[in-house]
Design a protein around this motif. Structure first.
Motif, PDB file in Angstrom:
ATOM      1  N   VAL A 175     -13.984 -20.397  94.112  1.00  0.00           N
ATOM      2  CA  VAL A 175     -14.482 -20.798  95.428  1.00  0.00           C
ATOM      3  C   VAL A 175     -14.492 -19.618  96.391  1.00  0.00           C
ATOM      4  O   VAL A 175     -15.510 -19.294  97.003  1.00  0.00           O
ATOM      5  N   GLY A 176     -13.313 -18.964  96.529  1.00  0.00           N
ATOM      6  CA  GLY A 176     -13.199 -17.896  97.510  1.00  0.00           C
ATOM      7  C   GLY A 176     -14.144 -16.742  97.248  1.00  0.00           C
ATOM      8  O   GLY A 176     -14.857 -16.266  98.137  1.00  0.00           O
ATOM      9  N   MET A 177     -14.184 -16.280  96.008  1.00  0.00           N
ATOM     10  CA  MET A 177     -15.041 -15.150  95.657  1.00  0.00           C
ATOM     11  C   MET A 177     -16.436 -15.612  95.271  1.00  0.00           C
ATOM     12  O   MET A 177     -17.428 -14.922  95.541  1.00  0.00           O
ATOM     13  N   GLY A 178     -16.528 -16.789  94.656  1.00  0.00           N
ATOM     14  CA  GLY A 178     -17.804 -17.209  94.094  1.00  0.00           C
ATOM     15  C   GLY A 178     -18.774 -17.830  95.071  1.00  0.00           C
ATOM     16  O   GLY A 178     -19.984 -17.620  94.960  1.00  0.00           O
ATOM     17  N   ILE A 179     -18.262 -18.593  96.052  1.00  0.00           N
ATOM     18  CA  ILE A 179     -19.162 -19.318  96.954  1.00  0.00           C
ATOM     19  C   ILE A 179     -20.128 -18.385  97.694  1.00  0.00           C
ATOM     20  O   ILE A 179     -21.346 -18.629  97.704  1.00  0.00           O
ATOM     21  N   PRO A 180     -19.654 -17.291  98.332  1.00  0.00           N
ATOM     22  CA  PRO A 180     -20.622 -16.416  99.015  1.00  0.00           C
ATOM     23  C   PRO A 180     -21.671 -15.851  98.068  1.00  0.00           C
ATOM     24  O   PRO A 180     -22.844 -15.706  98.438  1.00  0.00           O
ATOM     25  N   ILE A 181     -21.252 -15.536  96.834  1.00  0.00           N
ATOM     26  CA  ILE A 181     -22.197 -14.971  95.859  1.00  0.00           C
ATOM     27  C   ILE A 181     -23.218 -16.017  95.434  1.00  0.00           C
ATOM     28  O   ILE A 181     -24.426 -15.755  95.380  1.00  0.00           O
ATOM     29  N   VAL A 182     -22.741 -17.236  95.130  1.00  0.00           N
ATOM     30  CA  VAL A 182     -23.646 -18.287  94.658  1.00  0.00           C
ATOM     31  C   VAL A 182     -24.598 -18.712  95.773  1.00  0.00           C
ATOM     32  O   VAL A 182     -25.797 -18.938  95.535  1.00  0.00           O
ATOM     33  N   VAL A 183     -24.088 -18.828  97.012  1.00  0.00           N
ATOM     34  CA  VAL A 183     -24.969 -19.160  98.136  1.00  0.00           C
ATOM     35  C   VAL A 183     -26.074 -18.123  98.266  1.00  0.00           C
ATOM     36  O   VAL A 183     -27.251 -18.451  98.468  1.00  0.00           O
ATOM     37  N   LYS A 184     -25.693 -16.862  98.105  1.00  0.00           N
ATOM     38  CA  LYS A 184     -26.696 -15.793  98.205  1.00  0.00           C
ATOM     39  C   LYS A 184     -27.695 -15.867  97.058  1.00  0.00           C
ATOM     40  O   LYS A 184     -28.896 -15.613  97.233  1.00  0.00           O
ATOM     41  N   LEU A 185     -27.237 -16.245  95.852  1.00  0.00           N
ATOM     42  CA  LEU A 185     -28.148 -16.385  94.717  1.00  0.00           C
ATOM     43  C   LEU A 185     -29.171 -17.492  94.958  1.00  0.00           C
ATOM     44  O   LEU A 185     -30.340 -17.370  94.579  1.00  0.00           O
ATOM     45  N   ASP A 187     -30.214 -18.323  97.838  1.00  0.00           N
ATOM     46  CA  ASP A 187     -31.028 -17.929  98.992  1.00  0.00           C
ATOM     47  C   ASP A 187     -31.108 -16.409  99.037  1.00  0.00           C
ATOM     48  O   ASP A 187     -30.437 -15.769  99.861  1.00  0.00           O
ATOM     49  N   PRO A 188     -31.883 -15.794  98.151  1.00  0.00           N
ATOM     50  CA  PRO A 188     -31.917 -14.327  98.039  1.00  0.00           C
ATOM     51  C   PRO A 188     -32.322 -13.621  99.322  1.00  0.00           C
ATOM     52  O   PRO A 188     -32.016 -12.448  99.511  1.00  0.00           O
ATOM     53  N   ALA A 189     -33.005 -14.308 100.229  1.00  0.00           N
ATOM     54  CA  ALA A 189     -33.441 -13.665 101.472  1.00  0.00           C
ATOM     55  C   ALA A 189     -32.275 -13.388 102.408  1.00  0.00           C
ATOM     56  O   ALA A 189     -32.372 -12.562 103.311  1.00  0.00           O
ATOM     57  N   GLU A 190     -31.148 -14.092 102.187  1.00  0.00           N
ATOM     58  CA  GLU A 190     -29.972 -13.904 103.042  1.00  0.00           C
ATOM     59  C   GLU A 190     -29.414 -12.505 102.844  1.00  0.00           C
ATOM     60  O   GLU A 190     -29.290 -12.011 101.733  1.00  0.00           O
ATOM     61  N   THR A 191     -29.050 -11.815 103.927  1.00  0.00           N
ATOM     62  CA  THR A 191     -28.577 -10.436 103.837  1.00  0.00           C
ATOM     63  C   THR A 191     -27.068 -10.340 103.988  1.00  0.00           C
ATOM     64  O   THR A 191     -26.352 -10.122 103.030  1.00  0.00           O
ATOM     65  N   ASP A 193     -25.085 -12.475 106.557  1.00  0.00           N
ATOM     66  CA  ASP A 193     -24.437 -13.674 107.077  1.00  0.00           C
ATOM     67  C   ASP A 193     -24.862 -14.887 106.268  1.00  0.00           C
ATOM     68  O   ASP A 193     -25.910 -14.887 105.643  1.00  0.00           O
ATOM     69  N   LEU A 194     -24.011 -15.934 106.285  1.00  0.00           N
ATOM     70  CA  LEU A 194     -24.301 -17.142 105.515  1.00  0.00           C
ATOM     71  C   LEU A 194     -24.705 -18.312 106.404  1.00  0.00           C
ATOM     72  O   LEU A 194     -24.697 -19.446 105.966  1.00  0.00           O
ATOM     73  N   SER A 195     -25.083 -18.035 107.637  1.00  0.00           N
ATOM     74  CA  SER A 195     -25.261 -19.098 108.615  1.00  0.00           C
ATOM     75  C   SER A 195     -26.576 -19.853 108.499  1.00  0.00           C
ATOM     76  O   SER A 195     -26.714 -20.928 109.062  1.00  0.00           O
ATOM     77  N   THR A 196     -27.577 -19.326 107.809  1.00  0.00           N
ATOM     78  CA  THR A 196     -28.883 -20.001 107.781  1.00  0.00           C
ATOM     79  C   THR A 196     -29.219 -20.589 106.419  1.00  0.00           C
ATOM     80  O   THR A 196     -30.307 -21.099 106.207  1.00  0.00           O
ATOM     81  N   SER A 197     -28.266 -20.526 105.492  1.00  0.00           N
ATOM     82  CA  SER A 197     -28.549 -20.929 104.108  1.00  0.00           C
ATOM     83  C   SER A 197     -28.264 -22.405 103.895  1.00  0.00           C
ATOM     84  O   SER A 197     -27.391 -22.767 103.107  1.00  0.00           O
ATOM     85  N   ASP A 198     -29.014 -23.293 104.574  1.00  0.00           N
ATOM     86  CA  ASP A 198     -28.685 -24.709 104.487  1.00  0.00           C
ATOM     87  C   ASP A 198     -28.932 -25.281 103.094  1.00  0.00           C
ATOM     88  O   ASP A 198     -28.055 -25.927 102.503  1.00  0.00           O
ATOM     89  N   ASN A 199     -30.101 -25.063 102.522  1.00  0.00           N
ATOM     90  CA  ASN A 199     -30.371 -25.566 101.173  1.00  0.00           C
ATOM     91  C   ASN A 199     -29.486 -24.894 100.128  1.00  0.00           C
ATOM     92  O   ASN A 199     -29.093 -25.516  99.136  1.00  0.00           O
ATOM     93  N   ALA A 200     -29.170 -23.623 100.344  1.00  0.00           N
ATOM     94  CA  ALA A 200     -28.312 -22.904  99.407  1.00  0.00           C
ATOM     95  C   ALA A 200     -26.901 -23.484  99.391  1.00  0.00           C
ATOM     96  O   ALA A 200     -26.267 -23.583  98.337  1.00  0.00           O
ATOM     97  N   TRP A 201     -26.388 -23.878 100.551  1.00  0.00           N
ATOM     98  CA  TRP A 201     -25.063 -24.510 100.607  1.00  0.00           C
ATOM     99  C   TRP A 201     -25.061 -25.822  99.819  1.00  0.00           C
ATOM    100  O   TRP A 201     -24.119 -26.110  99.066  1.00  0.00           O
ATOM    101  N   PHE A 202     -26.103 -26.617  99.971  1.00  0.00           N
ATOM    102  CA  PHE A 202     -26.208 -27.890  99.261  1.00  0.00           C
ATOM    103  C   PHE A 202     -26.251 -27.661  97.749  1.00  0.00           C
ATOM    104  O   PHE A 202     -25.528 -28.330  96.983  1.00  0.00           O
ATOM    105  N   SER A 203     -27.067 -26.728  97.293  1.00  0.00           N
ATOM    106  CA  SER A 203     -27.189 -26.447  95.860  1.00  0.00           C
ATOM    107  C   SER A 203     -25.879 -25.912  95.292  1.00  0.00           C
ATOM    108  O   SER A 203     -25.480 -26.256  94.170  1.00  0.00           O
ATOM    109  N   THR A 204     -25.203 -25.079  96.067  1.00  0.00           N
ATOM    110  CA  THR A 204     -23.930 -24.512  95.619  1.00  0.00           C
ATOM    111  C   THR A 204     -22.882 -25.588  95.435  1.00  0.00           C
ATOM    112  O   THR A 204     -22.170 -25.633  94.418  1.00  0.00           O
TER     113      THR A 204
END
Length: 478
Positions: A175-185, A187-191, A193-204
């Motif tokens: 969770v701690g290490m994986g969540i930011p990576i998976v959210v970014k995967l 939502d590849p456009a995310e650079t 910050d994780l604040s705009t990745s709404d669909n990515a959070w749901f999929s994760t």
């Protein structure tokens, strides 16, 4: 064909030897239950407040009040679950059955908590978060009681707890290490910050939830309950037994208050991690991944050593040592963050996080081994082995700690003027408030935890004598 579901697992033949040793597959199977729950609930603990304030659109103080109200619901719900579990014997197992019965809805609500389809709707947030919390209780209370039902052997319980916490921290690392990576995967456009990745959070969360459900099923298949009270001994169990147990069981009271401080400390620090990296250190998603992952990595080094450490310095000595280590790590995080020239030296931050996490993991991990001890103490003093009620009571205090972990950060962020709509900068006062949450408040709670655990008086020798007396008493009545 696997006939696992049709086998009654609390038969008298299995209950003949309460001091049994388990195979490594059984130990790992039991531990997988905590791995599963951590994949789901650690995601909630570490990232739900961040999701609410930075993605879903709730104000910090609104989220804080919601967390408090949900915990009040838990105070009513947890004892009802504990009483129900103790009074009933489902065909699939007195405790393990709920891994499946509660696991399916738990997974569903966890996924829905991170859905942004009703962005900003407080009603939707309440429904999904209350549902998640109630289903978590339906899994966690029986799972906690399951530990005490597998064996009475204190050395085996220590091994079980070490395996359980090792695997729980596998979940924490994922969770701690994986969540930011998976959210970014997702939502590849995310650079950064994780604040705009709404669909990515749901999929994760959907991915983590489904894996967690599969692990709960594996735990279900590997556990055999050997130390359980039969129906005649539990038919008179009442909700009021929870409070009676609390009043007459001093070791349980000590453990309960330790749970409050320990889980409040962890929840506050965990929920502040994403804010700390984003705003105090202006770090990237990758740096957040490493920082949060270091919250679990020490488990793989130190949890296997717990049985040897405990033998060498005793239970209390182990608690004192590692609680002090955690405070040292928090002091380092505070000092580094106050010196501008060191803020860019992330390796120092990582070292401080590793030291802090080492102390927290061992001290808070081993506390779960105390639960079977206080259950046996209660059985010895008044003849009822009400494991479900005891775990419901500790669950109330555990969730009280988690409530503080949600309420305190939200209120502190509100007090310091945190602006969730700004994804890049905060005022110096807001950054100072985040630092309070990462280091200062958790350190104060750890000092309180040391004072509380000093009152625990069940040594290994004493609990062994109690368990053998219980077994002797039970054999005489058969």
């Amino acid at each position: 064909m696997n006939s696992e579901l049709s086998i009654p697992i609390n038969e008298k033949a299995e209950n003949a030897n309460g001091f049994c040793r388990l195979s490594w597959l059984q130990r790992i199977g039991f531990g997988s239950g905590d791995l599963a729950q951590n994949l789901i609930y650690q995601t909630i603990s570490m990232y739900l407040l961040f999701f609410y304030t930075n993605v879903y659109g709730l104000a910090p103080e609104v989220a804080a009040i919601m967390f408090l109200i949900v915990r009040i619901v838990d105070v009513i719900w947890d004892p009802l679950v504990g009483t129900f579990v103790d009074k009933h014997n489902p065909r699939w197992g007195k405790y393990r059955a709920y891994l499946l019965l509660g696991g399916v809805p738990l997974t569903g609500f966890a996924i829905l908590c991170f859905w942004n389809g009703f962005s900003g709707s407080l009603l939707y947030a309440y429904i999904t978060y209350v549902g998640l919390s109630m289903c978590y209780t339906l899994v966690n209370v029986p799972y906690g009681a399951l530990n005490a039902s597998l064996t009475r052997d204190t050395d085996e319980i220590t091994i079980l707890t070490s395996v359980r916490m090792f695997m729980a921290n596998v979940g924490g690392l994922a969770v701690g290490m994986g969540i930011p990576i998976v959210v970014k995967l997702f939502d590849p456009a995310e650079t950064t910050d994780l604040s705009t990745s709404d669909n990515a959070w749901f999929s994760t969360m959907a991915l983590y939830g489904i894996i967690g459900l599969a692990l709960l099923y594996f735990c279900f298949t590997q556990c055999r309950e050997r130390v359980v009270m039969d129906k005649s001994q539990t038919e008179n169990v009442r909700v009021s037994d929870l409070w009676m147990e609390f009043v007459r069981n001093k070791p349980l009271r000590v453990v309960a208050f330790f749970f409050i401080t320990a889980f409040a400390m962890m929840a506050i620090g965990n929920s502040a991690g994403a804010y700390y990296i984003n705003y105090n250190l202006h770090g990237s998603a990758g740096e957040l991944s490493i920082f949060m992952g270091l919250g679990s990595i020490p488990a793989f080094i130190f949890m296997p050593m717990v049985p040897a450490i405990k033998r060498a310095i005793g239970k209390k000595g182990m608690f004192y040592l590692f609680l002090i280590v955690a405070i040292v790590g928090m002091a380092m995080l505070y000092a580094v963050s106050m010196i501008d020239s060191l803020k860019s030296q992330m390796w120092i931050v990582y070292v401080a996080q590793f030291i802090k996490s080492t102390g927290i993991i061992v001290a808070t991990g081993y506390m779960w081994a105390l639960i079977p001890e206080v259950i046996s103490y209660g059985e010895y003093t008044h003849g009822k082995r009400i494991a479900g009620i005891v775990n419901a009571l500790t669950g109330i205090f555990y969730k009280a700690g988690m409530a503080l972990g949600g309420v305190v950060p939200g209120l502190v962020l509100y007090y310091v003027g945190f602006n969730g709509s700004d994804a890049t900068t905060q005022t110096p006062f807001a950054e100072q408030g985040i630092l309070w949450l990462v280091a200062v408040i958790p350190a104060i709670l750890l000092v309180m935890a040391m004072l509380i655990i000093s009152k625990y008086d069940l040594s290994d020798e004493k609990i062994d004598r109690i368990n053998r007396e219980i077994e002797k008493r039970n054999n005489q009545t058969k």
